[in-house]
Design a protein around this motif. Structure first.
Motif, mmCIF file in Angstrom:
data_model
loop_
_atom_site.group_PDB
_atom_site.id
_atom_site.type_symbol
_atom_site.label_atom_id
_atom_site.label_comp_id
_atom_site.label_asym_id
_atom_site.label_seq_id
_atom_site.Cartn_x
_atom_site.Cartn_y
_atom_site.Cartn_z
ATOM 1 N N UNK A 387 10.815 -2.277 16.214
ATOM 2 C CA UNK A 387 9.748 -2.202 15.049
ATOM 3 C C UNK A 387 9.973 -3.054 13.835
ATOM 4 N N UNK A 388 11.177 -3.939 14.013
ATOM 5 C CA UNK A 388 11.491 -4.914 13.033
ATOM 6 C C UNK A 388 10.353 -6.160 13.327
ATOM 7 N N UNK A 389 9.966 -6.312 14.769
ATOM 8 C CA UNK A 389 8.798 -7.177 14.949
ATOM 9 C C UNK A 389 7.483 -6.609 14.916
ATOM 10 N N UNK A 390 7.604 -5.480 15.794
ATOM 11 C CA UNK A 390 6.231 -4.584 15.790
ATOM 12 C C UNK A 390 6.231 -3.642 14.702
ATOM 13 N N UNK A 391 5.970 -4.012 13.274
ATOM 14 C CA UNK A 391 6.084 -3.317 12.245
ATOM 15 C C UNK A 391 5.117 -2.451 12.333
ATOM 16 N N UNK A 392 5.409 -0.953 11.929
ATOM 17 C CA UNK A 392 4.259 0.052 11.937
ATOM 18 C C UNK A 392 4.212 0.689 13.257
ATOM 19 N N UNK A 393 4.827 0.147 14.127
ATOM 20 C CA UNK A 393 5.049 0.677 15.510
ATOM 21 C C UNK A 393 3.740 0.018 16.555
ATOM 22 N N UNK A 394 3.997 0.616 17.768
ATOM 23 C CA UNK A 394 3.010 -0.055 18.846
ATOM 24 C C UNK A 394 1.709 0.553 18.543
ATOM 25 N N UNK A 395 1.613 1.899 18.324
ATOM 26 C CA UNK A 395 0.392 2.725 18.192
ATOM 27 C C UNK A 395 -0.584 2.048 17.091
ATOM 28 N N UNK A 396 0.176 1.779 16.185
ATOM 29 C CA UNK A 396 -0.583 1.134 14.992
ATOM 30 C C UNK A 396 -1.001 -0.169 15.319
ATOM 31 N N UNK A 397 -0.253 -1.101 16.076
ATOM 32 C CA UNK A 397 -0.759 -2.486 16.360
ATOM 33 C C UNK A 397 -1.951 -2.404 17.206
ATOM 34 N N UNK A 398 -1.982 -1.532 18.342
ATOM 35 C CA UNK A 398 -2.790 -1.279 19.286
ATOM 36 C C UNK A 398 -4.190 -0.928 18.609
ATOM 37 N N UNK A 399 -3.905 0.043 17.987
ATOM 38 C CA UNK A 399 -5.342 0.343 16.992
ATOM 39 C C UNK A 399 -5.803 -0.674 16.102
ATOM 40 N N UNK A 400 -4.961 -1.468 15.608
ATOM 41 C CA UNK A 400 -5.748 -2.587 14.750
ATOM 42 C C UNK A 400 -6.289 -3.536 15.832
ATOM 43 N N UNK A 401 -5.722 -3.884 16.793
ATOM 44 C CA UNK A 401 -6.278 -4.611 17.762
ATOM 45 C C UNK A 401 -7.527 -4.166 18.328
ATOM 46 N N UNK A 402 -7.690 -2.821 18.765
ATOM 47 C CA UNK A 402 -8.951 -2.193 19.254
ATOM 48 C C UNK A 402 -10.033 -2.195 18.106
ATOM 49 N N UNK A 403 -9.607 -2.020 16.871
ATOM 50 C CA UNK A 403 -10.480 -2.041 15.860
ATOM 51 C C UNK A 403 -11.004 -3.357 15.757
#
Ligand code: DGJ
Length: 729
Positions: A387-403
């Motif tokens: 989570x130092x790289x994937x800040x906000x966690x994986x679920x958040x990243x995937x959601x942002x990308x999906x959005x």
């Protein structure tokens, strides 16, 4: 079509689409091969055996009368009983003796095709697609049952073979070798084509005349390998893309293999293929069975091109499975060459945002998102989001990308462990190793012992958690080294040599679990580029990363060689940066797109740093990809150029199955001055139909295009590309 047994002559006749394959059961119940080639009507080809003609070889085996094993065309060769050519089967009894001989007992013929337990294999979509013959044989001395399994496909020139062994005795025996196919050809006058290479230069075509003695390709690396592919074609000396005979052999297995052709003293050839006997031994307890992997055999009487198209049809329809089998794959962008290990959530979202604007459909997060992994020396085995790289966690990243309108994919290397990892600190015995010996690392990593259920359960458990934690729609399954110091501390000494095969069974078990639990996920396998591009992997993943070398010009050879066996729809191909990261070559954006369009298509560069011109090129490439993908994925593939023979150009084409449409791609590799427009002859069209060149509006007869040819407009400069789209009018 189908399989017949002539009871009176004791001849089996196997007919695939336009192929016949015959063998005979002698009075002594030995199986002798008679013929494999173009379809013939007759069944009684007994005369071809020429029994008793070999005056110079003593009749060493009573049961065979005047005929010696050593000059007999054997249907399945065994070791130590007067056949001195390459054996397929060798079994050691409790006294350590290993002579072995099989005799026919009975057979059955049925519609459909059986599965092979734990192994990938081709399948029938409906029972009427194919017929299967099981020949039950026995080694009376060992009380070993040997079942030779043949399947013929009615609509394809394909016969598959595999072997099942059962220990019917009361004693434990050891299988020392069990190969899956054996063909004794009646001639030595053939060329052998194989695919060789290394990392970033996979599957280059090599062709040579068969000689007396043994010529082989193999792997003892625990993976099918970058260096030699589990494929061989034996072709008539006159064979080209379009004429001559070609026999193609492809092993459906991803581990160590052997394919060997032996030119014999009688000017004949034995060909065998299967599990590599090197360092192999399998303990078979009373009542136990062993199943060997499948070999696919393709016959073509219209050259190497038809052989390839048959493999493509078979693998597209009877090997690849799952949701993405028959559909267009999303256009992906992979961040590996854009960022290597240096990325975080913000960078990935920047890439996704730009990609969405260009029409790209999926972001794949490659190596470096987990554990402690900022370079390739640490972290493998710790499949926990960093989570130092994937800040906000994986679920958040995937959601942002999906959005942003993109799907999301993720990279794993499940079979590996870094010595600098939490997993290794907790379980130093989980890697493959020989106790007390140095553990050789490659890319600073060791190989997990995939033969162990507990190891698999742990790794799969972590993967499952990640894959269930967010809307992940693609997985890249990588594997970046080969196996050394094969051993574990679990198996007893007399089963250690089983590990090579047990490892592969473990990998297949995990792949099966993954594809069953997550049927919506598009799986792309990879092994340091194309180090495990084989038919075994295609059973689980409809696409494989073809090579880490994505330079358009290098890819011409890599993709040409790969296409000898594997459908273009399975080749992972991306547009990457110029100058290319591996070879430093500068190529036009357009050419990179045209070469990548032959495969699954995607991008592997930092789209946030591109010029407006390049971005416009991407938009145009995506329009082109969408327009032609159905044809590329489902059509017939014809090679026109040969990048190994000609440095001026390469060319290939796709023709729709109903011949209503064709796409010709042409790459001018080197500009040659003072020449007319290049005339190339097309293939596979309907000779009676008329085709319109979409760009010029010119209309040509199919026969004209195939005989007189078409002109490629003059292109200026090296590495230029041109495509021609033809529609039937
Ligand atoms: C090797 C693969 O072929 C590359 O595409 C990339 O995924 C790296 N491994 C990551 O370590």
């Amino acid at each position: 079509m189908g399989i017949k047994f002539d009871e009176s002559k004791r001849i089996f006749k196997l007919d695939a689409k336009d192929t016949s394959y015959l063998f005979h059961v002698t009075d002594s119940n030995h199986l002798l091969h008679m013929y494999y080639g173009k379809y013939v009507e007759d069944t009684d080809l007994y005369y071809l055996l020429r029994l008793g003609d070999e005056k110079f070889v003593p009749a060493v085996h009573d049961a065979m009368g005047p005929h010696s094993f050593d000059c007999a065309p054997l249907e399945y060769s065994t070791s130590g009983v007067a056949d001195f050519r390459e054996p397929c089967l060798q079994v050691m009894d409790k006294k350590g003796m290993s002579a072995c001989e099989i005799q026919y007992v009975s057979h059955k013929i049925y519609d459909g095709k059986p599965k092979i337990t734990g192994l990938p294999a081709t399948f029938a979509n409906k029972d009427s697609d194919c017929q299967t013959l099981e020949i039950n044989c026995i080694d009376k001395h060992l009380n070993l049952e040997v079942v030779l399994i043949y399947t013929v496909f009615n609509e394809l020139d394909v016969i598959t073979r595999s072997v099942r062994l059962k220990n019917a005795s009361d004693d434990t025996i050891h299988i020392r070798r069990v190969l899956s196919t054996c063909i004794d050809f009646d001639t030595i006058d053939m060329d052998m084509i194989t695919l060789q290479g290394t990392w970033a230069r996979e599957r280059h075509v090599q062709r040579g005349k068969l000689r007396h003695g043994k010529q082989s390709v193999d792997s003892i690396r625990g993976a099918s390998s970058h260096s030699l592919n589990p494929f061989v074609a034996l072709v008539s000396p006159d064979a080209t893309e379009d004429v001559g005979e070609a026999y193609g052999f492809s092993l459906i297995y991803s581990g160590s293999f052997l394919a060997l052709a032996e030119g014999t003293q009688y000017e004949k050839t034995r060909f065998v293929m299967g599990l590599n006997p090197y360092d192999f031994d399998w303990k078979l307890d009373p009542g136990a069975e062993f199943e060997a992997p499948e070999v696919v055999m393709v016959y073509s009487d219209e050259g190497i091109g038809k052989m390839s198209r048959t493999f493509h049809d078979l693998y597209r329809n009877h090997l690849i499975r799952g949701k993405y089998k028959d559909v267009r794959r999303p256009i992906l962008i992979n961040n590996w060459e854009a960022t290597y290990f240096n990325f975080d959530t913000d960078k990935l979202i920047d890439i996704a945002r730009e990609s969405a604007d260009l029409g790209i459909e999926m972001l794949v997060m490659d190596d470096g998102w987990f554990g402690k992994r900022d370079d390739d020396t640490t972290g493998l085995g710790d499949w926990v989001v960093n989570e130092n790289k994937i800040k906000g966690g994986l679920k958040n990243l995937v959601e942002e990308v999906n959005k942003l309108g993109l799907k999301f994919g993720i990279w794993f290397e499940p079979e590996m462990i870094s010595p600098d990892s939490d997993l290794y600190r907790a379980h130093p015995d989980w890697c493959i190793h020989v106790d007390g010996r140095k553990r050789t690392t490659a890319r600073s990593q060791l190989v997990l012992d995939m033969s162990r259920q507990d190891v698999r359960d742990h790794v799969y458990g972590q993967m499952k958690e990640i894959l269930s934690s967010a809307n992940i729609e693609y997985v890249k399954w990588d594997m970046n080294r080969q196996i050394t110091e094969m051993g574990n501390e679990i198996l007893p000494a007399d089963q250690q040599r089983e590990l090579w095969h047990r490892y592969m069974l473990g990998v297949y078990d995990m792949l099966e679990k993954l594809t069953t639990d997550f049927p919506h996920i598009l799986l792309e396998t990879c092994a340091g580029g194309g180090g495990r591009f084989d038919a075994g992997m295609l059973y689980y993943s409809p696409q494989i990363w073809t090579s880490d070398d994505s330079d358009a010009i290098e890819r011409l050879k890599i993709q040409h060689g790969t296409s000898l066996v594997y459908p273009v729809s399975t080749m992972g191909a991306h547009v990457s940066d110029s100058p290319n990261h591996i070879v430093g070559r500068k190529t036009p954006f357009k050419t990179r797109g045209h070469v990548a369009m032959v495969g699954t298509f995607g991008y592997e560069l930092d789209v946030t740093k591109l010029s407006e011109d390049d971005k416009n090129d991407i938009r145009e490439q995506i329009i082109e990809f969408n327009k032609y993908n159905e044809l590329v994925r489902t059509g017939d593939y014809y090679r026109i150029g040969d990048p190994f023979a000609n440095s001026r150009f390469d060319s290939w084409m796709f023709v729709a199955k109903d011949k209503s449409e064709a796409l010709v791609e042409y790459i001018q590799v080197l500009k040659v001055p003072s020449l007319f427009e290049h005339r190339i002859r097309l293939k596979g069209l309907d000779p009676k139909a008329r085709y319109k060149d979409e760009e010029t509006g010119n209309i040509y007869g199919g026969d004209t295009l195939m005989n007189a040819g078409i002109l490629i407009p003059k292109l200026h400069g090296d590495f230029q590309s041109h495509i021609i789209h033809l529609m039937k009018v």
